[in-house]
Design an enzyme around this catalytic site. Sequence first.
Site, PDB file in Angstrom:
ATOM      1  N   SER A 163       0.793  -1.225   0.000  1.00  0.00           N
ATOM      2  CA  SER A 163       0.000   0.000   0.000  1.00  0.00           C
ATOM      3  C   SER A 163       0.828   1.279   0.000  1.00  0.00           C
ATOM      4  O   SER A 163       0.334   2.330  -0.410  1.00  0.00           O
ATOM      5  CB  SER A 163      -0.936   0.014   1.214  1.00  0.00           C
ATOM      6  N   ASP A 221      -3.764   8.254   7.913  1.00  0.00           N
ATOM      7  CA  ASP A 221      -4.692   7.354   8.594  1.00  0.00           C
ATOM      8  C   ASP A 221      -3.913   6.682   9.719  1.00  0.00           C
ATOM      9  O   ASP A 221      -2.819   7.131  10.067  1.00  0.00           O
ATOM     10  CB  ASP A 221      -5.382   6.402   7.607  1.00  0.00           C
ATOM     11  N   HIS A 264      -0.775   4.920   7.488  1.00  0.00           N
ATOM     12  CA  HIS A 264       0.007   5.491   6.388  1.00  0.00           C
ATOM     13  C   HIS A 264       0.333   6.964   6.621  1.00  0.00           C
ATOM     14  O   HIS A 264      -0.548   7.739   6.992  1.00  0.00           O
ATOM     15  CB  HIS A 264      -0.775   5.381   5.082  1.00  0.00           C
TER      16      HIS A 264
END
Length: 285
Positions: A48, A260, A263
Amino acid sequence: MTFLLLRLTSCCFYPTLLLFLTVACSVKSSVKLPPNVTVPALLLFGDSIVDAGNNNNIQTLVKCNFPPYGKDFEGGVPTGRFCNGKVPSDIIAKELGNKDTVPAYLDSTVLPQDLVTGVTFASGGAGFDPLTPKLVELYELGARRIGFFSAPPIGCVPSQRTLAGGAGRKCAENLNEAAKLFNSKLSKKLDSLGSSLPNGRFVYIDVYNLLLDLIQNPKKHGFQVADKGCCGTGDIEVSILCNQYTPVKCANISDHIFWDSYHPTESAYKALVSPLLGQNLNKFF
Ligand SMILES: *[C@@H]1O[C@H](CO)[C@@H](O)[C@H](O)[C@H]1NC(C)=O
Ligand SMILES: *[C@@H]1O[C@H](CO)[C@@H](O)[C@H](O)[C@H]1NC(C)=O
């Protein structure tokens, strides 16, 4: 020349491969490349941290192609990047003078010229294969310059503080110890591979200490908040748990290290990528 960078990301040591090809041409880069060297193509593999939307087209719960993701990306587009704005692949491409953003390989709008200049194959939640076979898989394919971003201080991401950091939401030290152990083995492995594979250059890039310094001394680096994300409570929301029903609470996203619970923000990625590229680029040449 062919370069590969393998990055180990913030949660579970998932790898990210960054492959860049260098030839002489005239695009302007902001890091100092050797004379006559530029980077016309950039290919990434990983999770990600450098996914630019591949997961939009894959059956998985690890998605983020909805608001508030992408709030600050080219006018507020949720592309599938796990960030408010650009992710490291984009920032690296820009720094190396390659292009402004690196699209996802599975993006239906990707054009043939995108494939030639660079795409990311990364997929949020991607798994990790044993290190040595993978590296020697790559060396045999022709990669001669391989760099690794170390594991970061995973115990300090907001979700791990919440889940494993006790009432005070401290960094989860056992996770940081695991990352450090992993990094010391990684660094030794790269040294030994470097001396055993002819002409191979294997560069260990220390993300751990710089990110830890950002988190422990945010103000020194121009940040205010290091222990909470901007999405929802900031304590736990990530991917599908960070959505239109969990509003962004930060008054200023740029002064937060985390977007978040997992991240970093675009501004934190920039604060990491620029110095790490600057410090390590010469080791590839
Ligand atoms: C850069 O390329 C030019 C033209 O090919 C050449 O004359 C020059 O020596 C090169 N410079 C370096 C530092 O390699
Ligand atoms: C937001 O934070 C950044 C980073 O600390 C700072 O440079 C910027 O001036 C801030 N913006 C506002 C509107 O306060």
